[in-house]
Design a protein around this motif. Structure first.
Motif, PDB file in Angstrom:
ATOM      1  N   PHE A 134      44.273  38.357  36.020  1.00 23.32           N
ATOM      2  CA  PHE A 134      43.506  39.165  36.985  1.00 23.32           C
ATOM      3  C   PHE A 134      43.752  40.654  36.779  1.00 23.32           C
ATOM      4  N   LEU A 135      42.723  41.439  37.100  1.00 21.94           N
ATOM      5  CA  LEU A 135      42.866  42.888  37.123  1.00 21.94           C
ATOM      6  C   LEU A 135      43.336  43.302  38.514  1.00 21.94           C
ATOM      7  N   VAL A 136      44.312  44.170  38.545  1.00 23.50           N
ATOM      8  CA  VAL A 136      44.804  44.735  39.799  1.00 23.50           C
ATOM      9  C   VAL A 136      44.450  46.221  39.800  1.00 23.50           C
ATOM     10  N   GLU A 137      43.788  46.633  40.858  1.00 28.59           N
ATOM     11  CA  GLU A 137      43.399  48.050  40.968  1.00 28.59           C
ATOM     12  C   GLU A 137      43.680  48.519  42.391  1.00 28.59           C
ATOM     13  N   ASN A 138      44.371  49.631  42.464  1.00 28.77           N
ATOM     14  CA  ASN A 138      44.620  50.260  43.772  1.00 28.77           C
ATOM     15  C   ASN A 138      45.159  49.252  44.785  1.00 28.77           C
ATOM     16  N   GLY A 139      46.087  48.459  44.348  1.00 29.90           N
ATOM     17  CA  GLY A 139      46.793  47.573  45.264  1.00 29.90           C
ATOM     18  C   GLY A 139      46.087  46.273  45.587  1.00 29.90           C
ATOM     19  N   ARG A 140      45.006  45.955  44.857  1.00 30.31           N
ATOM     20  CA  ARG A 140      44.280  44.708  45.154  1.00 30.31           C
ATOM     21  C   ARG A 140      43.908  44.012  43.862  1.00 30.31           C
ATOM     22  N   VAL A 141      43.820  42.697  43.922  1.00 32.21           N
ATOM     23  CA  VAL A 141      43.226  41.943  42.809  1.00 32.21           C
ATOM     24  C   VAL A 141      41.725  42.129  42.911  1.00 32.21           C
ATOM     25  N   THR A 142      41.122  42.664  41.859  1.00 31.16           N
ATOM     26  CA  THR A 142      39.698  42.975  41.930  1.00 31.16           C
ATOM     27  C   THR A 142      38.836  42.042  41.081  1.00 31.16           C
ATOM     28  N   GLY A 143      39.451  41.097  40.370  1.00 35.62           N
ATOM     29  CA  GLY A 143      38.642  40.151  39.619  1.00 35.62           C
ATOM     30  C   GLY A 143      39.399  39.566  38.459  1.00 35.62           C
ATOM     31  N   GLY A 144      38.726  38.612  37.802  1.00 35.45           N
ATOM     32  CA  GLY A 144      39.343  37.950  36.661  1.00 35.45           C
ATOM     33  C   GLY A 144      39.183  38.752  35.387  1.00 35.45           C
ATOM     34  N   LEU A 145      40.057  38.466  34.428  1.00 32.21           N
ATOM     35  CA  LEU A 145      40.011  39.123  33.129  1.00 32.21           C
ATOM     36  C   LEU A 145      39.987  38.085  32.022  1.00 32.21           C
ATOM     37  N   ARG A 146      39.374  38.453  30.913  1.00 33.39           N
ATOM     38  CA  ARG A 146      39.501  37.620  29.716  1.00 33.39           C
ATOM     39  C   ARG A 146      40.952  37.655  29.258  1.00 33.39           C
ATOM     40  N   ASN A 147      41.377  36.567  28.692  1.00 31.52           N
ATOM     41  CA  ASN A 147      42.789  36.436  28.350  1.00 31.52           C
ATOM     42  C   ASN A 147      43.201  37.318  27.172  1.00 31.52           C
ATOM     43  N   PHE A 148      44.447  37.731  27.221  1.00 34.10           N
ATOM     44  CA  PHE A 148      45.002  38.618  26.210  1.00 34.10           C
ATOM     45  C   PHE A 148      45.949  37.896  25.284  1.00 34.10           C
ATOM     46  N   ARG A 149      46.044  38.415  24.082  1.00 35.82           N
ATOM     47  CA  ARG A 149      47.190  38.119  23.221  1.00 35.82           C
ATOM     48  C   ARG A 149      48.189  39.254  23.385  1.00 35.82           C
ATOM     49  N   PHE A 150      49.456  38.893  23.447  1.00 35.26           N
ATOM     50  CA  PHE A 150      50.501  39.906  23.519  1.00 35.26           C
ATOM     51  C   PHE A 150      51.430  39.770  22.317  1.00 35.26           C
ATOM     52  N   ASN A 151      52.027  40.875  21.961  1.00 31.91           N
ATOM     53  CA  ASN A 151      53.157  40.920  21.024  1.00 31.91           C
ATOM     54  C   ASN A 151      54.191  41.795  21.710  1.00 31.91           C
ATOM     55  N   GLN A 152      55.177  41.146  22.266  1.00 39.75           N
ATOM     56  CA  GLN A 152      56.067  41.816  23.209  1.00 39.75           C
ATOM     57  C   GLN A 152      57.524  41.570  22.832  1.00 39.75           C
TER      58      GLN A 152
END
Lengths: 465, 524
Positions: free
Chosen positions: A403-421
């Motif tokens: 999910f995307l979080v903006e200004n203290g709220r969940v504002t919608g779903g996101l396409r999934n990410f690949r991470f290298n962490q």
């Protein structure tokens, strides 16, 4: 169910059949049942009972293991013969220690006589296929109410584990386990939840289904945003599956082999000062047996204190070798801690009951969201593999509720990410944590871990959903 | 360098076992005083039918395995294991039930069958439709993996001596800090019977071996493996595989490469043409072709764990999966080679088959079972149902999923010579793909930058990433049959409870154009 007395009888029979200097028998098994569902239907449903006897014999520094799941006289005769013939052709190992007796097994690790809480619950042991089917029906009903489909499992197990040796050691552990894992699938989104406990009465299939369904609904029509470094809120299962990739390095044998990311780092500030990690089999939210592969009692061990690497865990043999090695002066305390695997093995030992300390100022996930200007909320991660063993860079994907979080709220779903962490970087950039909870994922063993808010988490690519 | 593990030639006929018979083969049956397997099967099938099963099948499985490892001059582990048991799979009230037990006495077998029916009746409480099975003519057959040397007849001393010789060669290289070697043998005997009259007895052998050299310097750990990483090379063969692998002959080179990687430059980051060696390409096939084509995944049956698939039913025969050079088959037949996916009959009695999966780039086939075949308009199962052991439910598994070699003669050296600028990557080090099998990332142990048709420098930590169909559509050259190897992946995980399975993947080195390289180490 195989009882302790029955297992002890099997050991006595094996011992009489053996001409070895020393004999050790590891017995494990039980009942296991699993009801699996997909497309709102139970599509697989299994049950089994099985026990294995694993026999280790030792002849003057030579040792090997043979196992069978048959307990008739001829089968036991054969498994002893297999173990002995394998042992006799080994080269003598100067590092092989005599088997411990009962006193040594508890004195070795220095573990105080703590008793883990009981992990055997009759209600779990008594679960029936009908009971699991009714639980599935509750979850399917939730899916149908939202006009989505569900997939998952509802399982139950009653298991035993025992170790006996010719020096009189006799340890036994019995436990139960119930587990629910559920995925809710909407048109272009999904949500997930998983929970397990020795006590089935603590599991609520309907509640788990509602949470997973809400995640699927809330992440519908996911947006694509560019990869990059983000503030990320990781739910506990996501934290577990990430950090799980470092714990096999907290091993004396790994240090001796020079394959641990902790080589040369014991005593250093490797993580943020808000990270403290223990291995504690007696923690009320932990499970598993209180002894290791030689029957040595598992000690509670502080692995990381305020971000400083304190020490690693040891089997008896690894500890003895480390004391004689060139690394002994810069690897922290050296002593058997009761974390060894069954002998013989090439890995040595690893902590298996991880517990993160509670933070000074715990925040719930909702509080972390409320305090985030722009970030990503991650439900779980998937297909994690190690890219760099010393920097502990791992790669993987987000999954089932991002999910995307903006200004203290969940504002919608996101396409999934690949991470290298890098896990070192991650644990050095945790800005807040929740109270640790028992979590279960798919890439690492169950742990007691918090949710974490991490700065500069490295998403490198986006996938198509 | 050892390369050619397999040709298209028919496998050898099963020779009689040479040398002393294993202590274990006759003893397993005689010692256990197993009733004839038909009795066990009949007890189970009759009991299931009595309790209302409309279909039932039984597997009695006896497994034997041996695992030997060495590490830094010593034996790391030495173990023998056996496991015997039976399971019953039934359809009752239109739903599945499965029960397994290690007990083979009549009472226990009948109770297990009864439990399976009980479980099926519970399943029926939450169903949307009755299970239908594609018809299959019941077979009566015997089959054994063709092999020349039963690996269990080879003395443990001989195996350990070989492993320690490998170990010694690896550690003769200054800078190698850890040397690990392994050898594994498996024997599996399966009796299968069904309420429809199938009666099949199969004995499978598999052998695996490999080693790795690690070099730890300052803050970096490099690794090289042979003949493949994570356990080595595996085939359904006897000990003759070990003789073919030339383990000792390659050890010093592997140790030297592990050390040399520390002096190598990091693999450049950017968009490059890449050449994947045969073993890495085998894993690429496994992850980005083999798994997405499993029909149970496509139908949502693995959604909670292993995931689903970007493939949907209408993509069959419409999706351009790869370039016109890409031809992939799922072939379980002996004539394909001694892969881990080779057998005579699957675990529901369906004969081994060859299914074209990608034909000149077009997606043409799924891996199916009796339960799922009708969903793609097929009247017969593709014969891919297998289980890890007697106590696991059979499920759709890859067989030998292989990229067919190029039709024109093309060696690896010729392929390199025809590449202006690219990276050759060898031997897998890390792998990851999303749960629909789209986005992947692979890391390899070693790479070589190619300029103007020549290897100009060794590079370390090479990695590449992409989207499955875009990647396969970028393939523009495949080496020919001489460069083709049938690799074995012994531990493909799937299912709940999870089980592992051996799969085979044949591949020749191939080139892919304009691939994203280096994102694993990319800093933004």
């Amino acid at each position: 169910m195989l009882t302790r007395d029955q297992a002890a009888d099997i050991f006595n029979r094996i011992r009489k059949l053996s001409s070895a200097d020393e004999v050790e028998v590891f017995v494990a098994g039980g009942h296991f049942s699993l009801t699996r569902f997909a497309n709102n239907t139970i599509h697989q449903n299994v049950t089994e009972e099985n026990y294995t006897v694993s026999v280790r014999t030792a002849f003057g520094g030579r040792t090997a293991r043979a196992s069978t799941n048959k307990f008739d006289d001829e089968s036991l005769r054969q498994v002893v013969r297999s173990s002995e013939s394998l042992s006799k052709v080994q080269h003598p190992d100067p590092d092989l220690l005599p088997m411990p007796d009962a006193r040594e097994a508890s004195a070795e690790s220095g573990a105080p006589a703590q008793k883990a809480p009981s992990r055997h619950f009759e209600a779990t042991a008594a679960m029936t296929p009908e009971f699991r089917a009714e639980g599935v029906k509750q979850m399917v009903t939730v899916a149908q109410r939202h006009d989505i489909t569900t997939a998952g499992v509802y399982s139950s197990a009653e298991s035993v584990e025992g170790i006996f040796n010719s020096r009189g050691l006799s340890n036994w552990h019995a436990q139960t386990s119930a587990e629910i894992s559920i995925t809710m699938l909407a048109q272009d989104s999904s949500g997930w939840q998983k929970a397990n406990s020795p006590d089935v009465t603590l599991l609520n299939p309907q509640r788990l289904a509602e949470i997973a369904a809400q995640k699927a609904m809330d992440s519908a029509h996911p947006r694509e945003i560019a990869p990059g470094k983000y503030t990320v809120i990781l739910e506990p299962a996501a934290v577990l599956d990430l950090v799980g990739f470092m714990f096999f390095d907290y091993s004396g044998m790994a240090l001796l082999d020079q394959r641990s990311f902790l080589n040369g780092r014991i005593g250093t500030q490797l993580f943020g000062d808000n990270i403290s990690i223990r291995d504690n089999v007696n923690h009320p939210l932990q499970t598993g047996s209180p002894f290791d592969g030689e029957g040595v009692s598992r000690q509670t061990v502080s692995l990381v204190e305020n971000g400083v690497i304190q020490r690693v865990v040891y089997a008896r043999g690894s500890a003895a070798r480390m004391k004689r090695s060139e690394y002994k002066d810069n690897c922290g305390p050296i002593a058997a801690t009761g974390h060894g695997f069954l002998l013989p093995n090439e890995m040595g030992e690893a902590p298996q009951n991880i517990v993160f300390d509670s933070p000074r100022n715990p925040q719930t996930v909702d509080q972390m969201i409320a305090a985030t200007e722009r970030g990503v909320l991650v439900t779980r991660v998937w297909y994690i593999r190690e890219v760099d063993p010393f920097e502990k860079i791992v790669t993987g994907m987000t999954r089932d509720g991002t999910f995307l979080v903006e200004n203290g709220r969940v504002t919608g779903g996101l396409r999934n990410f690949r991470f290298n962490q890098s896990l070192i970087h991650m644990l050095s950039n945790v800005s807040s944590m929740s109270v640790p909870v028992r979590a279960s994922g798919e890439e690492a063993f169950d742990m007691v871990v918090p949710a974490m808010k991490v700065n500069d988490f490295n998403f490198t690519e986006v996938t198509k959903f | 360098m050892y390369r050619k593990l397999e040709t298209a030639a028919p496998p050898p006929i099963c020779f009689p076992i040479r040398g002393p018979r294993s202590d274990y083969i006759p003893r397993l049956c005689g010692r256990l005083k197993l009733p004839r397997m038909r009795h066990v099967a009949n007890w189970a099938l009759d009991a299931a039918k009595l309790r209302g099963a409309t279909f039932a099948d039984v597997r009695v499985v006896a497994q034997r395995s041996r695992a030997l490892t060495t590490k830094n001059g010593k034996v790391g582990s030495a173990s023998d294991a056996e496991s015997v048991g039976m399971s019953v799979r039934v359809l009752a009230d239109g739903a599945w039930g499965f029960a397994a037990s290690a007990e083979l006495g009549r009472g226990a077998v009948e109770a297990t069958a009864a439990r399976a029916v009980h479980v099926a009746q519970a399943s029926a409480r939450v169903k949307t439709q009755d299970i239908q099975l594609a018809p299959e003519k019941p077979a009566v057959a015997e089959w054994t993996t063709p092999h020349r040397i039963d690996p269990f007849t080879v003395s443990v001393e001989q195996v350990i001596e070989l492993l320690l010789k490998v170990d010694s060669e690896l550690r003769s290289v200054d800078g190698v800090t850890l040397a690990e070697a392994n050898m594994n043998f498996n024997r599996e005997e399966i009796w299968y019977a069904s309420s429809q009259g199938a009666d099949i007895h199969q004995t499978k052998f598999s052998t695996g071996a490999g080693y790795a050299a690690y070099a730890f310097v300052d803050n970096e750990l490099q690794k090289r493996s042979y003949p493949n990483s994570f356990g080595g090379q595996w085939q359904n063969k006897g000990y003759e595989l070990i003789e073919e692998l030339k383990l000792v002959e390659n050890a010093r080179r592997i140790g030297e490469e592990a050390v040399a990687l520390h002096r190598a430059d990091r693999c450049p980051e950017g968009t490059f043409d890449i050449i994947l060696d045969s073993s890495q390409l085998g894993l690429q096939i496994h992850e980005s072709v083999g798994h997405p084509i499993e029909l149970d995944r496509v139908l949502g049956m693995e959604a909670n764990f292993a995931g689903t698939s970007f493939l949907t039913l209408e993509k069959l025969r419409t999706l351009r999966y790869g370039s016109v050079l890409v031809n992939v088959v799922a072939d379980a037949r002996q004539e394909h080679g001694p892969g881990l996916g080779t057998f005579a009959y699957d675990d529901e009695g369906v004969p081994a088959q060859c299914t074209p999966i990608i034909t000149h780039g077009l997606f043409t086939g799924y891996l199916s079972s009796r339960e799922t075949a009708h969903t793609i308009g097929e009247t017969r199962s593709g014969g891919t149902l297998r289980a890890e052991s007697w106590n696991r439910l059979p499920m759709i598994r890859m067989t030998n999923i292989s990229l067919l070699p190029g039709e024109n003669p093309l060696s690896l050296e010729q392929l390199i010579a025809s590449t202006d600028h690219g990276i050759l990557m060898q031997t897998n080090r890390s792998w990851s793909i999303d749960d629909k099998r789209y986005n992947f990332q692979f890391g390899c142990e070693i790479g070589w930058e190619i300029k103007n048709g020549k290897r100009v420098r060794m590079v370390k930590n090479p990695s590449y990433s992409g989207i499955t169909t875009e990647f396969w559509n970028s393939l523009d050259a495949i080496c020919s049959r001489d460069e083709w190897t049938l690799w074995g992946t012994p531990n493909c995980g799937k299912g709940q409870p999870q089980q592992v399975m051996g799969t085979g993947h044949g591949a020749s080195p191939s080139r892919f154009r304009k691939i994203k390289v280096g994102s694993a180490y990319k800093t933004m």
